[in-house]
Every structure is written in structure tokens, then in C-alpha cells.
Design a protein around this motif. Sequence first.
Motif, PDB file in Angstrom:
ATOM      1  N   GLN A  13       0.840  -1.321  -0.001  1.00  0.00           N
ATOM      2  CA  GLN A  13      -0.223   0.126   0.001  1.00  0.00           C
ATOM      3  C   GLN A  13       0.966   1.400   0.026  1.00  0.00           C
ATOM      4  N   ASN A  14       0.217   2.389  -0.250  1.00  0.00           N
ATOM      5  CA  ASN A  14       0.619   3.688  -0.425  1.00  0.00           C
ATOM      6  C   ASN A  14       1.345   3.882   0.938  1.00  0.00           C
ATOM      7  N   GLY A  15       2.673   4.363   1.202  1.00  0.00           N
ATOM      8  CA  GLY A  15       3.434   4.617   2.430  1.00  0.00           C
ATOM      9  C   GLY A  15       3.964   3.295   3.189  1.00  0.00           C
ATOM     10  N   GLY A  16       3.761   2.229   2.262  1.00  0.00           N
ATOM     11  CA  GLY A  16       4.449   0.892   2.859  1.00  0.00           C
ATOM     12  C   GLY A  16       5.940   0.887   2.613  1.00  0.00           C
ATOM     13  N   SER A  17       6.614  -0.454   2.961  1.00  0.00           N
ATOM     14  CA  SER A  17       7.914  -0.594   2.640  1.00  0.00           C
ATOM     15  C   SER A  17       8.036  -2.086   2.098  1.00  0.00           C
ATOM     16  N   ARG A  66      14.167   8.334   0.882  1.00  0.00           N
ATOM     17  CA  ARG A  66      13.067   7.031   1.101  1.00  0.00           C
ATOM     18  C   ARG A  66      13.764   5.551   0.762  1.00  0.00           C
ATOM     19  N   ASN A  83      11.225   2.464   1.507  1.00  0.00           N
ATOM     20  CA  ASN A  83      10.316   3.017   2.547  1.00  0.00           C
ATOM     21  C   ASN A  83       9.364   4.190   2.019  1.00  0.00           C
ATOM     22  N   SER A  84       8.407   4.395   2.556  1.00  0.00           N
ATOM     23  CA  SER A  84       7.389   5.502   2.146  1.00  0.00           C
ATOM     24  C   SER A  84       7.073   5.383   0.593  1.00  0.00           C
ATOM     25  N   LYS A  86       5.495   5.009  -2.974  1.00  0.00           N
ATOM     26  CA  LYS A  86       4.598   6.013  -3.512  1.00  0.00           C
ATOM     27  C   LYS A  86       3.977   5.004  -4.832  1.00  0.00           C
ATOM     28  N   ASP A  89       6.136   4.808  -7.585  1.00  0.00           N
ATOM     29  CA  ASP A  89       7.366   3.874  -7.419  1.00  0.00           C
ATOM     30  C   ASP A  89       6.849   2.488  -8.271  1.00  0.00           C
ATOM     31  N   VAL A 121       2.684  -0.554  -6.038  1.00  0.00           N
ATOM     32  CA  VAL A 121       2.104   0.215  -4.911  1.00  0.00           C
ATOM     33  C   VAL A 121       0.758   0.640  -5.211  1.00  0.00           C
ATOM     34  N   SER A 123      -2.746   2.620  -4.384  1.00  0.00           N
ATOM     35  CA  SER A 123      -2.859   3.904  -3.999  1.00  0.00           C
ATOM     36  C   SER A 123      -4.048   3.955  -2.838  1.00  0.00           C
TER      37      SER A 123
END
Length: 123
Positions: A13-17, A66, A83-84, A86, A89, A121, A123
Amino acid sequence: QVQLVESGGGLVQNGGSLRLSCAASGRTFSSYAMGWFRQAPGKEREFVARISSGDTTYYADSVKGRFTISRDNANNTAYLQMNSLKPEDTAVYYCATSRWGWGTRRTGDYAYWGQGTQVTVSS
């Protein structure tokens, strides 16, 4: 025969790693720079990060702060910690080994490539 095998891709998900790995064989791993590149559908392959044989790192502006590239010479493996994440990416990520101990942003300066691993990723 030089082989590079990427792993660790997936859906996040958005913001994941995610942490990508690149296992190398057939070459003196520690003597050469390693790079990560990515290619989104309909776009050219682009530079993401590189690490020299002396552990100097360099990043594309779009991932700076990131993503972190690292290497484990004892295990012939390179890593890309992301990380983080988007949605922009999203791409197939490739690792590559340079022709020299230093790395560049140019795909032509890398002698061997892995098969790629998909990173998506949402949104």
C-alpha cells in the motif's frame, strides 16, 4: 557465468515498505559496483541507486531519503530498502553489476542484469 537473482518484490500500500535483494554469483562480488534500476510500463529503464565497491552510495532525486542501497560482500548480496513507497514507484526493479568498481547512472555501464522483480504500490 554471472547470475543475478532479484527477490522481495510484491504488492504494498501507499506509504508501505519493501526490501529487495539481489543475489550474485559467478564474479568477485566485492570488486564491482552494484546498481538498481526500474522500468514502468511504457517508460524507459531509469536509474534508482548505486553502491560502489567502496560502499559509496548515490541515489536518484526521486528516491533520495526514502530508499537505501546496501551490500553484504560476505553473502554476495545487494539490497534496496524502500520506505514511504508511492504509486509512482510501481515498476519492475532490476539489479545490475557494473563493469568497474565505481557505478554510474548509465545502463550501458552495467555488464550483467537480473531478470527483474515487480513492485506494485496501490493508492
